[in-house]
Design a protein around this motif. Structure first.
Motif, PDB file in Angstrom:
ATOM      1  N   ILE A  28      -5.355  12.060  -0.786  1.00  0.00           N
ATOM      2  CA  ILE A  28      -5.565  13.039  -1.864  1.00  0.00           C
ATOM      3  C   ILE A  28      -6.411  14.202  -1.342  1.00  0.00           C
ATOM      4  CG2 ILE A  28      -6.703  13.419  -4.099  1.00  0.00           C
ATOM      5  CD1 ILE A  28      -5.869  10.514  -4.845  1.00  0.00           C
ATOM      6  N   SER A  29      -7.418  13.896  -0.528  1.00  0.00           N
ATOM      7  CA  SER A  29      -8.316  14.950  -0.025  1.00  0.00           C
ATOM      8  C   SER A  29      -7.580  15.907   0.911  1.00  0.00           C
ATOM      9  CB  SER A  29      -9.527  14.330   0.682  1.00  0.00           C
ATOM     10  OG  SER A  29      -9.120  13.701   1.878  1.00  0.00           O
ATOM     11  N   THR A  30      -6.508  15.424   1.564  1.00  0.00           N
ATOM     12  CA  THR A  30      -5.729  16.302   2.462  1.00  0.00           C
ATOM     13  C   THR A  30      -4.482  16.853   1.769  1.00  0.00           C
ATOM     14  OG1 THR A  30      -4.503  14.412   3.379  1.00  0.00           O
ATOM     15  CG2 THR A  30      -6.510  15.069   4.522  1.00  0.00           C
ATOM     16  N   GLU A  31      -4.393  16.662   0.454  1.00  0.00           N
ATOM     17  CA  GLU A  31      -3.259  17.149  -0.349  1.00  0.00           C
ATOM     18  C   GLU A  31      -1.908  16.642   0.164  1.00  0.00           C
ATOM     19  OE1 GLU A  31      -3.528  21.351  -1.081  1.00  0.00           O
ATOM     20  OE2 GLU A  31      -5.494  21.150  -2.009  1.00  0.00           O
ATOM     21  N   LYS A  32      -1.913  15.372   0.539  1.00  0.00           N
ATOM     22  CA  LYS A  32      -0.709  14.735   1.070  1.00  0.00           C
ATOM     23  C   LYS A  32       0.445  14.761   0.064  1.00  0.00           C
ATOM     24  CE  LYS A  32       1.112  12.093   4.347  1.00  0.00           C
ATOM     25  NZ  LYS A  32       1.359  12.672   5.684  1.00  0.00           N
ATOM     26  N   TRP A  33       0.111  14.884  -1.223  1.00  0.00           N
ATOM     27  CA  TRP A  33       1.164  14.849  -2.245  1.00  0.00           C
ATOM     28  C   TRP A  33       2.201  15.952  -2.037  1.00  0.00           C
ATOM     29  CZ3 TRP A  33      -3.956  16.028  -4.066  1.00  0.00           C
ATOM     30  CH2 TRP A  33      -4.166  17.377  -4.336  1.00  0.00           C
ATOM     31  N   GLN A  34       1.802  17.037  -1.366  1.00  0.00           N
ATOM     32  CA  GLN A  34       2.739  18.142  -1.159  1.00  0.00           C
ATOM     33  C   GLN A  34       3.962  17.713  -0.351  1.00  0.00           C
ATOM     34  OE1 GLN A  34       0.815  21.722   0.251  1.00  0.00           O
ATOM     35  NE2 GLN A  34      -0.897  21.482  -1.159  1.00  0.00           N
ATOM     36  N   ASP A  35       3.837  16.625   0.409  1.00  0.00           N
ATOM     37  CA  ASP A  35       4.930  16.184   1.280  1.00  0.00           C
ATOM     38  C   ASP A  35       5.889  15.211   0.600  1.00  0.00           C
ATOM     39  OD1 ASP A  35       3.631  17.642   3.253  1.00  0.00           O
ATOM     40  OD2 ASP A  35       2.531  15.905   4.007  1.00  0.00           O
ATOM     41  N   GLN A  53       0.808  -1.221   0.000  1.00  0.00           N
ATOM     42  CA  GLN A  53       0.000   0.000   0.000  1.00  0.00           C
ATOM     43  C   GLN A  53       0.845   1.276   0.000  1.00  0.00           C
ATOM     44  OE1 GLN A  53      -3.699   0.287   2.419  1.00  0.00           O
ATOM     45  NE2 GLN A  53      -2.563   1.744   3.658  1.00  0.00           N
ATOM     46  N   ASN A  54       1.848   1.364   0.884  1.00  0.00           N
ATOM     47  CA  ASN A  54       2.626   2.603   0.977  1.00  0.00           C
ATOM     48  C   ASN A  54       3.464   2.838  -0.273  1.00  0.00           C
ATOM     49  OD1 ASN A  54       1.489   3.029   3.443  1.00  0.00           O
ATOM     50  ND2 ASN A  54       3.376   2.864   4.630  1.00  0.00           N
ATOM     51  N   ALA A  55       4.009   1.762  -0.844  1.00  0.00           N
ATOM     52  CA  ALA A  55       4.787   1.881  -2.080  1.00  0.00           C
ATOM     53  C   ALA A  55       3.889   2.403  -3.206  1.00  0.00           C
ATOM     54  CB  ALA A  55       5.379   0.520  -2.462  1.00  0.00           C
ATOM     55  N   TYR A  56       2.683   1.910  -3.224  1.00  0.00           N
ATOM     56  CA  TYR A  56       1.686   2.278  -4.242  1.00  0.00           C
ATOM     57  C   TYR A  56       1.258   3.743  -4.085  1.00  0.00           C
ATOM     58  CZ  TYR A  56      -3.111   2.236  -6.249  1.00  0.00           C
ATOM     59  OH  TYR A  56      -4.258   2.512  -6.942  1.00  0.00           O
ATOM     60  N   MET A  57       0.884   4.114  -2.867  1.00  0.00           N
ATOM     61  CA  MET A  57       0.381   5.470  -2.645  1.00  0.00           C
ATOM     62  C   MET A  57       1.466   6.517  -2.906  1.00  0.00           C
ATOM     63  SD  MET A  57      -2.232   5.180   0.601  1.00  0.00           S
ATOM     64  CE  MET A  57      -0.937   4.901   1.813  1.00  0.00           C
ATOM     65  N   LYS A  58       2.688   6.192  -2.543  1.00  0.00           N
ATOM     66  CA  LYS A  58       3.788   7.154  -2.690  1.00  0.00           C
ATOM     67  C   LYS A  58       3.967   7.565  -4.154  1.00  0.00           C
ATOM     68  CE  LYS A  58       7.396   5.810  -0.371  1.00  0.00           C
ATOM     69  NZ  LYS A  58       8.727   5.197  -0.096  1.00  0.00           N
ATOM     70  N   GLU A  90       8.868  10.063   6.805  1.00  0.00           N
ATOM     71  CA  GLU A  90       7.745  10.583   7.612  1.00  0.00           C
ATOM     72  C   GLU A  90       6.425  10.632   6.849  1.00  0.00           C
ATOM     73  OE1 GLU A  90       8.254  11.371  10.888  1.00  0.00           O
ATOM     74  OE2 GLU A  90      10.271  10.603  10.503  1.00  0.00           O
ATOM     75  N   LEU A  91       6.441  10.226   5.578  1.00  0.00           N
ATOM     76  CA  LEU A  91       5.293  10.482   4.707  1.00  0.00           C
ATOM     77  C   LEU A  91       3.989   9.906   5.241  1.00  0.00           C
ATOM     78  CD1 LEU A  91       4.460  11.793   2.039  1.00  0.00           C
ATOM     79  CD2 LEU A  91       4.905   9.612   0.892  1.00  0.00           C
ATOM     80  N   PHE A  92       4.012   8.664   5.707  1.00  0.00           N
ATOM     81  CA  PHE A  92       2.759   8.027   6.170  1.00  0.00           C
ATOM     82  C   PHE A  92       2.769   7.773   7.664  1.00  0.00           C
ATOM     83  CE2 PHE A  92       3.171   6.526   1.652  1.00  0.00           C
ATOM     84  CZ  PHE A  92       2.168   7.334   1.152  1.00  0.00           C
ATOM     85  N   LYS A  93       3.561   8.551   8.391  1.00  0.00           N
ATOM     86  CA  LYS A  93       3.616   8.382   9.865  1.00  0.00           C
ATOM     87  C   LYS A  93       2.334   8.890  10.491  1.00  0.00           C
ATOM     88  CE  LYS A  93       7.409   6.312  10.777  1.00  0.00           C
ATOM     89  NZ  LYS A  93       8.765   6.810  10.661  1.00  0.00           N
TER      90      LYS A  93
END
Length: 203
Positions: A174-181, A11-16, A200-203
């Motif tokens: 996506i709704s929290t604009e996590k991509w900015q990090d 999941q984390n590899a995919y979302m990143k 720290e991306l998905f901490k």
């Protein structure tokens, strides 16, 4: 060979890598996939990913430096580069670019089950409207004549996400604009205090 290979992405590899593509929507972006071969069956387990670039994707010196650094870091963990992710610049472009094929060929020399994952923008755009649990990307593998071919009919059964709820979690990010990090190698080369491992991306 004994049957065709399947690919399972964590999941984390995919979302990143999806978030990395969303951060640079108007650019082509790429990433490498890390993992290992399952000892019991024909499955390549993609356990992590490293976002590479969002500009000048074809520049070899930067690419070579990044691959060496990534290989060195992950080799100590018993994990290897097993594939490559690419998102095209244009929303409706579903062709594998020369850059994607070249990097795929490079990885294939060291890992013959190498895969290329290409972002499927239409599936990504449709995510909020449905309950699709399949990855928003297409799987390409090399055939016997050494060409990169879209796997299977849709390639969907050969590529799965390890955690069934990954797309729901992705939509939250996506709704929290996590991509900015998300930090990629371009960011790191501009400012070495930025960590391309994204700890720290998905901490």
């Amino acid at each position: 060979m004994g049957g065709e290979w399947r690919y399972e992405i964590a999941q984390n590899a995919y979302m990143k890598i999806v978030l990395h593509a969303l951060k640079h929507k108007s650019s082509a972006v790429n990433a490498v996939l890390l993992g290992r071969v399952s000892p019991t069956n024909n499955v390549v387990e993609i356990t992590d990913s490293v976002p590479l670039f969002h500009s000048h994707l074809g520049l070899l010196p930067q690419l070579e430096i990044s691959l060496i650094l990534i290989e060195e870091h992950y080799a100590a963990k018993g994990v290897n580069i097993v594939g490559y992710f690419h998102a095209n610049e244009r929303f409706d472009d579903y062709e594998l670019s020369g850059v994607a094929k070249n990097v795929g060929d490079h990885i294939y020399r060291y890992f013959p089950q190498a895969a290329i994952l290409l972002l499927d923008n239409k599936k990504l755009e449709a995510l909020p409207k449905g309950k699709d649990r399949s990855p928003v990307m297409q799987l390409y593998t090399r055939d016997s004549s050494k060409n990169w071919k879209l796997a299977g009919g849709e390639g969907s059964s050969q590529l799965t996400i390890k955690e069934p709820s990954a797309n729901a979690v992705l939509l939250d990010h996506i709704s929290t604009e996590k991509w900015q990090d998300v930090v990629d190698f371009d960011d790191h080369l501009d400012d070495i205090s930025k960590d391309w491992l994204n700890p720290e991306l998905f901490k």
